[in-house]
Design a protein around this motif. Structure first.
Motif, PDB file in Angstrom:
ATOM      1  N   GLU A 614       0.830  -1.209   0.000  1.00 34.43           N
ATOM      2  CA  GLU A 614       0.000   0.000   0.000  1.00 34.43           C
ATOM      3  C   GLU A 614       0.862   1.257   0.000  1.00 34.43           C
ATOM      4  O   GLU A 614       0.533   2.246  -0.662  1.00 34.43           O
ATOM      5  CB  GLU A 614      -0.918  -0.025   1.211  1.00 34.43           C
ATOM      6  CG  GLU A 614      -2.028  -1.083   1.123  1.00 34.43           C
ATOM      7  CD  GLU A 614      -2.869  -1.147   2.379  1.00 34.43           C
ATOM      8  OE1 GLU A 614      -2.498  -0.477   3.374  1.00 34.43           O
ATOM      9  OE2 GLU A 614      -3.897  -1.857   2.374  1.00 34.43           O
ATOM     10  N   ALA A 615       1.989   1.219   0.741  1.00 31.62           N
ATOM     11  CA  ALA A 615       2.891   2.372   0.752  1.00 31.62           C
ATOM     12  C   ALA A 615       3.518   2.592  -0.622  1.00 31.62           C
ATOM     13  O   ALA A 615       3.660   3.735  -1.085  1.00 31.62           O
ATOM     14  CB  ALA A 615       3.980   2.170   1.809  1.00 31.62           C
ATOM     15  N   LEU A 616       3.887   1.503  -1.287  1.00 28.79           N
ATOM     16  CA  LEU A 616       4.441   1.618  -2.633  1.00 28.79           C
ATOM     17  C   LEU A 616       3.407   2.177  -3.604  1.00 28.79           C
ATOM     18  O   LEU A 616       3.708   3.037  -4.439  1.00 28.79           O
ATOM     19  CB  LEU A 616       4.928   0.250  -3.117  1.00 28.79           C
ATOM     20  CG  LEU A 616       6.219  -0.284  -2.500  1.00 28.79           C
ATOM     21  CD1 LEU A 616       6.447  -1.713  -2.938  1.00 28.79           C
ATOM     22  CD2 LEU A 616       7.397   0.578  -2.893  1.00 28.79           C
ATOM     23  N   GLU A 617       2.175   1.685  -3.477  1.00 31.21           N
ATOM     24  CA  GLU A 617       1.108   2.154  -4.357  1.00 31.21           C
ATOM     25  C   GLU A 617       0.858   3.647  -4.158  1.00 31.21           C
ATOM     26  O   GLU A 617       0.658   4.398  -5.118  1.00 31.21           O
ATOM     27  CB  GLU A 617      -0.166   1.357  -4.072  1.00 31.21           C
ATOM     28  CG  GLU A 617      -1.325   1.666  -5.004  1.00 31.21           C
ATOM     29  CD  GLU A 617      -1.110   1.167  -6.413  1.00 31.21           C
ATOM     30  OE1 GLU A 617      -1.695   1.757  -7.333  1.00 31.21           O
ATOM     31  OE2 GLU A 617      -0.354   0.190  -6.590  1.00 31.21           O
ATOM     32  N   ALA A 618       0.892   4.078  -2.888  1.00 32.42           N
ATOM     33  CA  ALA A 618       0.645   5.494  -2.595  1.00 32.42           C
ATOM     34  C   ALA A 618       1.764   6.386  -3.111  1.00 32.42           C
ATOM     35  O   ALA A 618       1.551   7.569  -3.388  1.00 32.42           O
ATOM     36  CB  ALA A 618       0.470   5.673  -1.085  1.00 32.42           C
ATOM     37  N   SER A 619       2.972   5.836  -3.227  1.00 33.75           N
ATOM     38  CA  SER A 619       4.102   6.653  -3.674  1.00 33.75           C
ATOM     39  C   SER A 619       4.186   6.772  -5.191  1.00 33.75           C
ATOM     40  O   SER A 619       4.976   7.567  -5.697  1.00 33.75           O
ATOM     41  CB  SER A 619       5.412   6.056  -3.156  1.00 33.75           C
ATOM     42  OG  SER A 619       5.750   4.867  -3.854  1.00 33.75           O
ATOM     43  N   LEU A 620       3.384   5.978  -5.904  1.00 30.97           N
ATOM     44  CA  LEU A 620       3.466   6.024  -7.361  1.00 30.97           C
ATOM     45  C   LEU A 620       2.927   7.361  -7.867  1.00 30.97           C
ATOM     46  O   LEU A 620       1.937   7.880  -7.355  1.00 30.97           O
ATOM     47  CB  LEU A 620       2.665   4.887  -7.981  1.00 30.97           C
ATOM     48  CG  LEU A 620       3.206   3.474  -7.737  1.00 30.97           C
ATOM     49  CD1 LEU A 620       2.273   2.447  -8.351  1.00 30.97           C
ATOM     50  CD2 LEU A 620       4.602   3.325  -8.312  1.00 30.97           C
ATOM     51  N   PRO A 621       3.537   7.920  -8.902  1.00 34.22           N
ATOM     52  CA  PRO A 621       3.051   9.183  -9.454  1.00 34.22           C
ATOM     53  C   PRO A 621       1.769   8.981 -10.250  1.00 34.22           C
ATOM     54  O   PRO A 621       1.456   7.868 -10.686  1.00 34.22           O
ATOM     55  CB  PRO A 621       4.193   9.623 -10.375  1.00 34.22           C
ATOM     56  CG  PRO A 621       4.817   8.340 -10.809  1.00 34.22           C
ATOM     57  CD  PRO A 621       4.732   7.416  -9.614  1.00 34.22           C
ATOM     58  N   ALA A 622       1.022  10.065 -10.424  1.00 33.25           N
ATOM     59  CA  ALA A 622      -0.118  10.016 -11.339  1.00 33.25           C
ATOM     60  C   ALA A 622       0.404   9.764 -12.749  1.00 33.25           C
ATOM     61  O   ALA A 622       1.420  10.322 -13.156  1.00 33.25           O
ATOM     62  CB  ALA A 622      -0.884  11.333 -11.283  1.00 33.25           C
ATOM     63  N   GLN A 623      -0.274   8.895 -13.485  1.00 32.73           N
ATOM     64  CA  GLN A 623       0.182   8.519 -14.821  1.00 32.73           C
ATOM     65  C   GLN A 623      -0.969   8.631 -15.823  1.00 32.73           C
ATOM     66  O   GLN A 623      -1.421   7.635 -16.400  1.00 32.73           O
ATOM     67  CB  GLN A 623       0.736   7.090 -14.799  1.00 32.73           C
ATOM     68  CG  GLN A 623       1.873   6.886 -13.816  1.00 32.73           C
ATOM     69  CD  GLN A 623       2.292   5.439 -13.700  1.00 32.73           C
ATOM     70  OE1 GLN A 623       2.475   4.759 -14.699  1.00 32.73           O
ATOM     71  NE2 GLN A 623       2.445   4.964 -12.481  1.00 32.73           N
ATOM     72  N   PRO A 624      -1.481   9.850 -16.037  1.00 27.52           N
ATOM     73  CA  PRO A 624      -2.624  10.006 -16.941  1.00 27.52           C
ATOM     74  C   PRO A 624      -2.221   9.799 -18.402  1.00 27.52           C
ATOM     75  O   PRO A 624      -1.056   9.969 -18.780  1.00 27.52           O
ATOM     76  CB  PRO A 624      -3.059  11.445 -16.697  1.00 27.52           C
ATOM     77  CG  PRO A 624      -1.799  12.142 -16.283  1.00 27.52           C
ATOM     78  CD  PRO A 624      -1.040  11.135 -15.473  1.00 27.52           C
ATOM     79  N   PHE A 625      -3.213   9.440 -19.215  1.00 28.71           N
ATOM     80  CA  PHE A 625      -3.000   9.374 -20.655  1.00 28.71           C
ATOM     81  C   PHE A 625      -3.126  10.777 -21.226  1.00 28.71           C
ATOM     82  O   PHE A 625      -4.084  11.492 -20.944  1.00 28.71           O
ATOM     83  CB  PHE A 625      -4.040   8.472 -21.317  1.00 28.71           C
ATOM     84  CG  PHE A 625      -3.621   7.033 -21.402  1.00 28.71           C
ATOM     85  CD1 PHE A 625      -2.769   6.613 -22.405  1.00 28.71           C
ATOM     86  CD2 PHE A 625      -4.067   6.117 -20.471  1.00 28.71           C
ATOM     87  CE1 PHE A 625      -2.379   5.286 -22.493  1.00 28.71           C
ATOM     88  CE2 PHE A 625      -3.689   4.791 -20.541  1.00 28.71           C
ATOM     89  CZ  PHE A 625      -2.835   4.375 -21.557  1.00 28.71           C
ATOM     90  N   HIS A 626      -2.144  11.166 -22.014  1.00 27.99           N
ATOM     91  CA  HIS A 626      -2.200  12.411 -22.763  1.00 27.99           C
ATOM     92  C   HIS A 626      -2.201  12.087 -24.248  1.00 27.99           C
ATOM     93  O   HIS A 626      -1.694  11.045 -24.664  1.00 27.99           O
ATOM     94  CB  HIS A 626      -0.999  13.304 -22.445  1.00 27.99           C
ATOM     95  CG  HIS A 626      -1.145  14.082 -21.172  1.00 27.99           C
ATOM     96  ND1 HIS A 626      -0.429  15.222 -20.904  1.00 27.99           N
ATOM     97  CD2 HIS A 626      -1.941  13.887 -20.088  1.00 27.99           C
ATOM     98  CE1 HIS A 626      -0.756  15.690 -19.707  1.00 27.99           C
ATOM     99  NE2 HIS A 626      -1.665  14.889 -19.188  1.00 27.99           N
ATOM    100  N   VAL A 627      -2.790  12.986 -25.029  1.00 25.12           N
ATOM    101  CA  VAL A 627      -2.670  12.886 -26.473  1.00 25.12           C
ATOM    102  C   VAL A 627      -1.986  14.161 -26.934  1.00 25.12           C
ATOM    103  O   VAL A 627      -2.358  15.269 -26.541  1.00 25.12           O
ATOM    104  CB  VAL A 627      -4.041  12.707 -27.163  1.00 25.12           C
ATOM    105  CG1 VAL A 627      -5.012  13.803 -26.795  1.00 25.12           C
ATOM    106  CG2 VAL A 627      -3.871  12.635 -28.682  1.00 25.12           C
ATOM    107  N   ALA A 628      -0.924  14.002 -27.731  1.00 27.05           N
ATOM    108  CA  ALA A 628      -0.153  15.141 -28.220  1.00 27.05           C
ATOM    109  C   ALA A 628      -0.009  15.026 -29.733  1.00 27.05           C
ATOM    110  O   ALA A 628       0.011  13.916 -30.282  1.00 27.05           O
ATOM    111  CB  ALA A 628       1.222  15.196 -27.558  1.00 27.05           C
TER     112      ALA A 628
END
Length: 830
Positions: A614-628
């Motif tokens: 759970e601590a590892l999961e909480a430390s993960l950055p947001a990883q949204p999908f972008h379209v460029a």
């Protein structure tokens, strides 16, 4: 692993008519991958000849050749020219007659040379493919053989043997030996297996001092658990390796070096236990096993002086290190041409320690390959005794009672498994007898208690650690052909998620609009990250890779634009100057104050507990999908009667609208500033008042740095935010058959009023009859006061139940004028 067939046949019953294809098929059936086949690539006639006459003849070029008469078992001797000088009259040699083909290929024919017709060739070991060394003519006397003149030399030398090659997975190191391959062939075919280790006579030895002193075990595992030594005295330093051993080693992929070294290699391939031979006279005191000390160095057999790491496991005598354990011996105790007393070492070392040492020093070897996969601790004594047997038999040595025996006697851990477990995991109805007999066949001890099995794996199978690995053995040995091939049926109501569907629609819309999809790497440098901060110019911390492939590009991207710039640069440099690219990909947006890392994660194969996960999961950055997307060059190329139309900010905004329409949201465009975009040519893209993207033209200096045209239009959108703002169900307007009424509307407003805000006012004021409105012109000049601008909108009105009159359309337009006047003081342009 290369497997010579005759060698294999000593440990398992092979059919008399066995073929390479048959052996390959059998081993493939129990889970090994077919790689290749190996032969000596020579054909006869190659026979035994006796030299009857040798006449040296000096030549003008300074070379002396020998004109020989050789008896090859025919009515008359053959005249043969030979340039070697290590043979004499009466010697038995290998003669290749006309029609033979040696490896190369090198066809043999009668030919005129040095004033004679040479009717064949007297061959060396290298010419026959028995090794790389060229010590002159191969003499049977050196091999301890006295064959009949005219006999087939190919069979006598073992050159008619062949080998199959299989790929051995890392978890099955026991198959890196004839012993292991023979066992697997027996599993596949039911043939009788004869353990070569059982044929070795036991031999006790004592009195040689061995010390294991691992004061710094890695991961709690001591570096050495088995250490067996044996001594052979008085070997003949000039003894030659017999041809049968040379040919088998050659087929196994190892060249012959010297008899003592060849014997250690031979036993390693036969039993799977790496051995090392020392010149006993060069060892000071006894042997020890320990970790290297900081700053310690060792000259290895290859002549390199290696700086040792404190994690390296070393073999030492009283004067210091004499070898890198399980990897390579040291030069000081090397067996040389004058060695008469040999110490044989057969040890067992920690797999991970040996693997790390081999990689650290870039010293992969056949020994380290086996140690890092796991070696049977109980075969060490048999391997050492087998080496003693061969040194006594082939080198004329005498077995000495001096030696030591330290064998890992720790029992293997017992694994419990339900009898029904194989059927549950594999989907095959195995009988109880099949499960139990299969586990016993692989060498395991099986105790049955109702439907529970207590399985103790054999010592040569360190990979069998839980019930899943035991199930794999059942499936493998019983036969993969028992496993049905069933196409899974998708459960009803499943399919692509809403986000997946939206991403596919976006990709299709952009491709239909003429853009080309690319897939790029997510790594960027700090300089690039600063130049292209993404949708949020304020940014935040970046994810730094601890083990980046490129130390310069060690950050995970916050924006999709930098990779598109690099892709465009490569295309433009290759002459593709009109470029329109897009990519849908993840970006990585850490939260300020949250530290990424693996602190507290247990090493090895231990599963982290729930709190750690759970601590590892909480430390993960947001990883949204972008379209460029990126557009540069010309949207319309120059052609007769048509001028070129370059890409610009309008095209970037149009691409953004294509994305919005594909998702089902309405996009608002507002002027903005952005660190990487041209002032006055940058726009924020909003949905319901929230910024979801940015569009514009790159700063000229950024375009110049990327060696791109001056105008480079880019757009980037947060695709996750767009999907979140989209309605769950997209409403589709019906097709109306009544005609539309169109009007243009030109409004004069202050120059600093955003055109998008005026368009919103026009739409809200025109009412329900307005079907479509678009800005078509922004004019500033003659006829418009200073500080003001004229905005022209194209309006389309339509009713769903009738044909609109001109008065109705004008009334709706006037409503738009009133609303724009109320909000921005807009007036109709004269």
């Amino acid at each position: 692993m290369r497997v010579p067939l005759r060698w294999l046949g000593e440990s398992v019953d092979l059919p008399e008519d066995v073929t390479l294809e048959h052996v390959h098929a059998a081993l493939v059936s129990v889970g090994f991958e077919e790689e290749d086949v190996h032969t000596f690539d020579l054909t006869g006639p190659v026979v035994v000849g006796r030299v009857l006459e040798r006449v040296p003849e000096p030549q003008k070029n300074g070379k002396t050749i020998n004109w020989c008469q050789v008896d090859v078992g025919e009515a008359e001797p053959r005249g043969i020219v030979c340039g070697a000088h290590n043979f004499d009259v009466g010697d038995l040699v290998v003669v290749t007659l006309p029609g033979a083909v040696l490896p190369g290929p090198f066809p043999i024919a009668a030919r005129k040379t040095y004033g004679h017709v040479s009717d064949g060739m007297i061959a060396s070991a290298r010419e026959l493919g028995l090794g790389d060394e060229h010590d002159g003519i191969l003499r049977f006397a050196d091999l301890g053989m006295e064959p009949t003149v005219g006999a087939d030399a190919i069979a006598l030398l073992g050159l008619d043997d062949a080998a199959v090659e299989i790929n051995v997975t890392p978890d099955r190191g026991y198959v890196l030996s004839m012993r292991g391959v023979a066992r697997e062939y027996a599993h596949a075919t039911g043939a009788s297996f004869h353990d070569p280790g059982d044929r070795v006579a036991p031999r006790s030895a004592e009195g040689f001092r061995v010390t294991i002193d691992d004061q710094a075990p890695i991961r709690g595992r001591v570096g050495a658990s088995t250490f067996v030594t044996r001594v052979v005295r008085g070997i003949d330093p000039a003894a030659k390796t017999p041809s049968w051993m040379v040919s088998r080693l050659a087929l196994a992929g190892v060249r012959s070096i010297s008899l003592p070294v060849d014997i250690t290699n031979y036993v390693m391939f036969e039993l799977g236990q790496p051995l090392h031979g020392y010149d006993l006279q060069t060892i000071a005191g006894g042997l020890g096993v320990r970790r290297a000390t900081a700053g310690e160095a060792l000259e290895t057999l290859d002549g390199a002086v290696r700086k040792l790491d404190p994690e390296d496991l070393v073999i030492t005598d009283d004067d210091g290190p004499v070898g890198l354990a399980g990897v390579m011996g040291g030069a000081r105790t090397e067996i040389s041409a004058g060695t008469t007393d040999v110490l044989i070492e057969a040890a067992g070392f920690d797999q991970v320690s040996i693997a790390r040492t081999a990689r650290r020093h870039k010293l992969p070897s056949e020994a380290s390959r086996r140690f890092e996969r796991g070696v049977d601790p109980l075969v060490a004594e048999a391997a050492a005794n087998r080496a003693v047997e061969l040194l006594v038999e082939l080198a004329g040595g005498t077995a000495d009672p001096l030696g030591s025996t330290l064998v890992d006697g720790q029992p293997r851990a017992t694994v419990t498994m339900r009898l029904t477990r194989p059927a549950e995991l594999v989907g095959v109805d195995y009988t109880d007898a099949e499960v139990i007999e299969t586990l016993r066949a692989i060498g395991a001890t099986v105790q049955v208690d109702g439907d529970q099995l207590a399985v103790t794996p054999p010592t040569w199978r360190p990979d069998l650690t839980d019930d899943t690995t035991l199930v794999e053995e059942v499936a493998r040995i019983v036969g993969y052909d028992r496993i049905p091939s069933v196409l899974p049926v998708a459960p009803p109501g499943r399919g692509l998620t809403r986000h997946q569907q939206a991403r596919r629609r976006v990709a299709s819309a952009l491709a239909a609009a003429g853009l080309t999809e690319v897939v790029t790497a997510p790594f960027v440098s700090a300089t690039t990250q600063d130049a292209y901060p993404g949708i949020d110019p304020q940014g935040g911390p970046s994810v730094v890779l601890a083990n980046a492939l490129d130390s310069e590009q060690n950050l995970l991207r916050r924006s999709g634009i930098p990779a598109l710039v690099d892709a465009a640069r490569r295309n433009v440099s290759r002459g593709l100057v009109d470029v329109a690219l897009y990519e849908t990909s993840r970006v990585f947006l850490p939260v300020t104050g949250v530290t990424l890392g693996t602190d507290g994660v247990p090493a090895g194969a231990t599963r982290p507990d729930r709190a750690t996960l759970e601590a590892l999961e909480a430390s993960l950055p947001a990883q949204p999908f972008h379209v460029a997307a990126l557009l540069t060059g010309n949207r319309v190329v120059k052609q007769p009667g048509t001028a070129a139309e370059p890409f610009g900010i309008a095209d970037a905004v149009d691409a953004a609208r294509q994305v919005a329409w594909a998702v089902g949201v309405e996009l608002t465009v507002a002027q903005t500033t952005h660190p990487s975009l041209h002032p006055g040519r940058a726009a924020s893209l909003l949905v319901d008042g929230s910024v979801v993207g940015v569009a514009g033209e790159l700063l000229p200096e950024l375009a110049e740095a990327a060696v791109l045209p001056r105008v480079v239009a880019v757009v980037e959108l947060d695709l996750d935010a767009l999907v979140a703002a989209a309605p769950e169900l997209v409403s589709v307007a019906p097709i109306v058959s009544y005609p539309a009424a169109t009007q243009d509307l030109s409004l004069v407003v202050d120059a600093d009023v955003p055109a998008g805000d005026v368009l919103d006012a026009v739409r809200s004021g025109a009412g329900d009859l307005l079907e479509y409105a678009r800005l078509v012109d922004d004019y500033r000049g003659s006829g418009v006061d200073e500080g003001q601008k004229s905005l022209t909108f194209a309006l389309r009105f339509r009713a769903t139940d009738r044909t609109l009159t001109a008065a109705e359309a004008t009334e709706a337009r006037d409503g738009a004028v009133r609303r724009a006047g109320e909000r921005f003081g807009a007036t109709l342009r004269d």
